[in-house]
Design a protein around this motif. Structure first.
Motif, short mmCIF file in Angstrom:
data_model
loop_
_atom_site.label_atom_id
_atom_site.label_comp_id
_atom_site.label_asym_id
_atom_site.label_seq_id
_atom_site.Cartn_x
_atom_site.Cartn_y
_atom_site.Cartn_z
N GLU A 17 -0.98 2.45 -2.74
CA GLU A 17 -1.87 4.04 -2.51
C GLU A 17 -0.88 5.15 -2.36
O GLU A 17 -1.40 6.12 -2.74
CB GLU A 17 -2.79 3.81 -1.16
N SER A 18 0.43 4.79 -1.97
CA SER A 18 1.25 6.17 -1.59
C SER A 18 2.60 5.86 -2.14
O SER A 18 3.00 4.80 -1.79
CB SER A 18 1.04 6.52 -0.21
N PRO A 77 -5.42 11.47 -11.26
CA PRO A 77 -6.76 11.48 -10.39
C PRO A 77 -6.24 11.46 -9.00
O PRO A 77 -7.06 10.73 -8.19
CB PRO A 77 -7.34 10.51 -10.88
N PHE A 78 -5.03 11.88 -8.52
CA PHE A 78 -4.57 11.70 -7.25
C PHE A 78 -3.94 12.93 -6.81
O PHE A 78 -3.49 13.77 -7.59
CB PHE A 78 -3.59 10.31 -7.07
N GLU A 79 -3.44 12.82 -5.50
CA GLU A 79 -2.47 13.99 -4.87
C GLU A 79 -1.22 13.84 -5.45
O GLU A 79 -0.47 13.13 -5.29
CB GLU A 79 -3.00 14.15 -3.44
N SER A 83 -5.19 2.36 -7.77
CA SER A 83 -5.32 2.52 -6.30
C SER A 83 -4.51 3.55 -5.75
O SER A 83 -4.68 4.03 -4.60
CB SER A 83 -4.91 1.40 -5.73
N LEU A 84 -3.63 4.44 -6.71
CA LEU A 84 -2.96 5.27 -6.09
C LEU A 84 -3.46 6.56 -5.74
O LEU A 84 -4.65 7.23 -6.43
CB LEU A 84 -1.96 5.91 -7.36
N ARG A 85 -3.25 7.09 -4.34
CA ARG A 85 -3.77 8.39 -3.88
C ARG A 85 -2.89 9.42 -3.86
O ARG A 85 -3.19 10.60 -3.63
CB ARG A 85 -4.46 7.88 -2.54
N SER A 86 -1.73 9.24 -3.76
CA SER A 86 -0.55 10.34 -3.54
C SER A 86 0.75 10.04 -3.85
O SER A 86 1.16 8.95 -3.71
CB SER A 86 -0.48 10.44 -1.91
N ARG A 124 0.67 -1.17 -0.09
CA ARG A 124 0.01 -0.02 0.06
C ARG A 124 0.79 1.27 0.12
O ARG A 124 0.36 2.31 -0.65
CB ARG A 124 -0.98 0.10 1.08
N ALA A 125 2.09 1.06 0.69
CA ALA A 125 2.88 2.40 0.73
C ALA A 125 4.33 2.22 0.61
O ALA A 125 4.79 1.15 1.19
CB ALA A 125 2.73 3.03 2.06
#
Length: 199
Positions: free
Chosen positions: A139-140, A185-187, A161-164, A116-117
């Motif tokens: 995700e990160s 579409p992520f930070e 799944s990438l958020r940041s 996830r990170a």
């Protein structure tokens, strides 16, 4: 149970401790893991002056490797990570490789289905490490303080799944900055243009 560890190059007596479901390397220190996953069982090999992941650790942890969900190898002198690392610790959720000398990652890292990170800050990457694009749960990503000038927009846009993504203190060119932000579409974290290091 306590057994000697082959990982020390510092003159200190490093030991491997098995305590309940956690595996911790060093003097009973928890592996650093900020955020909501901090309770995950993990292994800490940070600040050991390692130039490679110790082969003896693979053998010592063979029976418990699948129970390891986070590993810190921060602040060592690693120049490469073997594919065997990813296949051995296949259940990793968090991986901290900050402060090493890495410039690429093994393709096998993309097979970490639960990752996830990942922290790759302060390494030597000149390009985005594309094996990460194959990690479906990621995700990160922290790539602060590397040497990345171009951002692979299509690759990043495919990471569902990438958020940041942290690219602060990388020499990302102004044109690339304008292109990337509307398309992902992520930070996306970038340094102010005046603070960008030269490529």
């Amino acid at each position: 149970m306590r057994v000697p560890s082959p990982c020390s190059r510092t003159g200190e007596c490093k030991e491997v401790f098995f305590w309940r479901t956690s595996v911790v390397f060093g003097s009973l220190r928890p592996a650093p893991a900020p955020g909501r996953h901090s309770a995950l069982p993990g292994a800490d090999l940070a600040d050991c002056k390692l130039v490679a992941f110790p082969a003896g650790i693979y053998k010592a942890m063979r029976s418990v490797a699948e129970g390891i969900h986070r590993i810190s190898l921060a602040n060592n002198e690693l120049r490469a990570l073997a594919g065997r690392f990813a296949t051995t610790f296949s259940q990793l959720r968090e991986l901290n490789l900050e402060g090493n000398l890495l410039h690429r990652l093994p393709e096998e890292l993309g097979s970490l289905l639960h990752l996830r990170a990942i922290n790759l800050a302060r390494n030597k990457f000149r390009r985005f490490p594309e094996p990460l694009a194959a990690a479906p749960a990621l995700e990160s990503i922290d790539l602060e303080g590397n040497e990345i000038a171009e951002v692979p927009v299509e690759v990043l846009a495919s990471m569902a799944s990438l958020r940041s993504l942290n690219l602060r203190a990388n020499p990302v060119c102004p044109d690339m900055r304008l292109l990337v932000r509307p398309l992902v579409p992520f930070e996306l974290l970038l340094s102010p243009e005046g603070d960008v290091p030269e490529a």
